[in-house]
Design a protein around this motif. Structure first.
Motif, PDB file in Angstrom:
ATOM      1  N   ALA A 186       1.784  -8.725 -57.788  1.00  0.00           N
ATOM      2  CA  ALA A 186       2.417  -9.183 -57.085  1.00  0.00           C
ATOM      3  C   ALA A 186       3.622  -9.579 -57.764  1.00  0.00           C
ATOM      4  O   ALA A 186       5.017  -9.032 -56.806  1.00  0.00           O
ATOM      5  N   VAL A 187       4.145 -10.132 -59.257  1.00  0.00           N
ATOM      6  CA  VAL A 187       4.979 -10.436 -60.082  1.00  0.00           C
ATOM      7  C   VAL A 187       6.128  -9.132 -59.850  1.00  0.00           C
ATOM      8  O   VAL A 187       7.663  -8.889 -59.572  1.00  0.00           O
ATOM      9  N   ALA A 188       5.664  -8.453 -60.361  1.00  0.00           N
ATOM     10  CA  ALA A 188       6.381  -6.923 -60.602  1.00  0.00           C
ATOM     11  C   ALA A 188       6.833  -6.651 -58.872  1.00  0.00           C
ATOM     12  O   ALA A 188       7.687  -5.743 -58.924  1.00  0.00           O
ATOM     13  N   GLY A 189       5.904  -6.888 -57.946  1.00  0.00           N
ATOM     14  CA  GLY A 189       6.482  -6.333 -57.024  1.00  0.00           C
ATOM     15  C   GLY A 189       7.729  -7.117 -56.162  1.00  0.00           C
ATOM     16  O   GLY A 189       8.315  -7.322 -55.106  1.00  0.00           O
ATOM     17  N   GLY A 190       8.444  -8.354 -56.607  1.00  0.00           N
ATOM     18  CA  GLY A 190       9.178  -9.630 -56.106  1.00  0.00           C
ATOM     19  C   GLY A 190       8.469 -10.362 -55.772  1.00  0.00           C
ATOM     20  O   GLY A 190       9.366 -10.977 -55.042  1.00  0.00           O
ATOM     21  N   ALA A 191       7.463 -10.745 -55.456  1.00  0.00           N
ATOM     22  CA  ALA A 191       6.475 -11.528 -54.562  1.00  0.00           C
ATOM     23  C   ALA A 191       7.217 -13.353 -55.234  1.00  0.00           C
ATOM     24  O   ALA A 191       7.529 -13.160 -56.308  1.00  0.00           O
ATOM     25  N   ARG A 192       7.531 -14.381 -54.207  1.00  0.00           N
ATOM     26  CA  ARG A 192       8.246 -15.696 -54.991  1.00  0.00           C
ATOM     27  C   ARG A 192       7.343 -16.386 -54.971  1.00  0.00           C
ATOM     28  O   ARG A 192       7.460 -17.567 -55.530  1.00  0.00           O
ATOM     29  N   ALA A 193       5.963 -16.595 -54.244  1.00  0.00           N
ATOM     30  CA  ALA A 193       5.302 -16.968 -54.822  1.00  0.00           C
ATOM     31  C   ALA A 193       3.868 -16.674 -54.707  1.00  0.00           C
ATOM     32  O   ALA A 193       2.759 -15.496 -53.823  1.00  0.00           O
ATOM     33  N   ILE A 194       2.345 -17.382 -55.456  1.00  0.00           N
ATOM     34  CA  ILE A 194       0.955 -16.874 -55.445  1.00  0.00           C
ATOM     35  C   ILE A 194       0.362 -17.614 -55.200  1.00  0.00           C
ATOM     36  O   ILE A 194       0.778 -19.259 -55.100  1.00  0.00           O
ATOM     37  N   GLY A 195      -0.772 -17.929 -54.629  1.00  0.00           N
ATOM     38  CA  GLY A 195      -1.402 -18.509 -53.718  1.00  0.00           C
ATOM     39  C   GLY A 195      -3.087 -19.130 -54.047  1.00  0.00           C
ATOM     40  O   GLY A 195      -3.723 -17.326 -54.426  1.00  0.00           O
ATOM     41  N   LEU A 196      -3.547 -19.772 -54.754  1.00  0.00           N
ATOM     42  CA  LEU A 196      -4.323 -19.800 -55.441  1.00  0.00           C
ATOM     43  C   LEU A 196      -5.513 -20.807 -54.081  1.00  0.00           C
ATOM     44  O   LEU A 196      -4.813 -21.976 -54.042  1.00  0.00           O
ATOM     45  N   VAL A 197      -6.493 -20.040 -53.474  1.00  0.00           N
ATOM     46  CA  VAL A 197      -7.258 -21.080 -52.601  1.00  0.00           C
ATOM     47  C   VAL A 197      -8.736 -21.910 -53.726  1.00  0.00           C
ATOM     48  O   VAL A 197      -9.591 -21.591 -54.415  1.00  0.00           O
ATOM     49  N   PHE A 198      -8.547 -23.754 -52.839  1.00  0.00           N
ATOM     50  CA  PHE A 198      -9.437 -24.266 -53.637  1.00  0.00           C
ATOM     51  C   PHE A 198     -10.243 -25.111 -52.176  1.00  0.00           C
ATOM     52  O   PHE A 198     -10.378 -26.004 -52.239  1.00  0.00           O
ATOM     53  N   PHE A 199     -10.610 -24.273 -51.306  1.00  0.00           N
ATOM     54  CA  PHE A 199     -11.609 -23.625 -50.096  1.00  0.00           C
ATOM     55  C   PHE A 199     -13.270 -23.791 -50.597  1.00  0.00           C
ATOM     56  O   PHE A 199     -12.863 -22.463 -50.417  1.00  0.00           O
ATOM     57  N   PRO A 200     -13.491 -24.712 -50.827  1.00  0.00           N
ATOM     58  CA  PRO A 200     -15.315 -23.970 -51.499  1.00  0.00           C
ATOM     59  C   PRO A 200     -16.218 -22.281 -50.137  1.00  0.00           C
ATOM     60  O   PRO A 200     -16.465 -21.489 -50.830  1.00  0.00           O
TER      61      PRO A 200
END
Length: 213
Positions: A18-32
């Motif tokens: 994601a970072v190498a491709g230029g993504a501006r945000a990473i999402g982490l899911v906290f929904f069990p």
């Protein structure tokens, strides 16, 4: 380049792609209930691998304050994403209580749902338009690989930045951007080999498709 958020990341190689491709945000899911959920301690490790300049956004679904406090206290988040049935009042409360910007996801099935989103413009820092899951199809509020009519967003003006989500993948994201006018997109299941397992190759292809616009 159109901004991109890669959501539901659970591995260092997905973050790297994601970072190498230029993504501006990473999402982490906290929904069990989600196959993409991560526990706070591991999420903190993942967040530390995200470089400065790339946002780390925590996704919650109708969270209790105790859960938010516990997770925000462990994981260095830049933004909270509320992806449940939260009201505008709850969005404002979370912002005030935890001191973080809030992105509110709104499930879209038709134009009436889009108008409902207007009530969040004055309280949310960002809006996210996702596909509404048909009744009985899924208990998950997102990550279902479903799309809505992107042209509903064409020509709409919003007082807050917004993202397009729902059924996006490397093959259709360019068309989705053209049809909706989106300047930012969010992808989860569309860059997976199987539910909860991100494909670095698909992440790279998705971001490459955006760079071609």
């Amino acid at each position: 380049m159109i901004q991109a958020k890669i959501c539901g990341v659970r591995t260092p190689d997905a973050i790297a792609a994601a970072v190498a491709g230029g993504a501006r945000a990473i999402g982490l899911v906290f929904f069990p209930a989600s196959p993409r959920a991560v526990d706070p301690s591991f999420a903190a490790e993942l967040a530390r691998q995200v470089p400065t300049g790339v946002q780390v956004i925590g996704l919650f679904v109708d969270p209790q304050n105790d859960d938010l406090e516990r997770i925000v206290g462990q994981v260095p988040l830049d933004m909270v994403q509320l992806h449940g049935s939260e009201t505008p009042e709850r969005v404002a409360d979370v912002k005030s209580r935890f001191g973080l910007p809030v992105m509110k996801a709104i499930a879209i099935g038709d134009a009436a749902d889009l108008e409902r989103a207007r009530s969040f413009e004055l309280v949310a820092d960002r809006l996210l338009f996702d596909a509404k899951a048909p009744a009985g199809v899924s208990s998950l509020p997102g990550g279902n690989g479903l799309a809505f009519d992107w042209t509903l967003l064409a020509g709409q003006r919003w007082s807050r930045p917004w993202m397009l989500a729902g059924g996006l993948n490397p093959d259709n994201v360019a068309a989705a951007v053209r049809a909706s006018g989106a300047q930012a997109v969010d992808v989860s299941s569309g860059v997976e080999d199987r539910p909860g397992h991100k494909s670095p190759a698909k992440i790279s292809a998705f971001l490459a498709a955006l760079r071609s616009l």
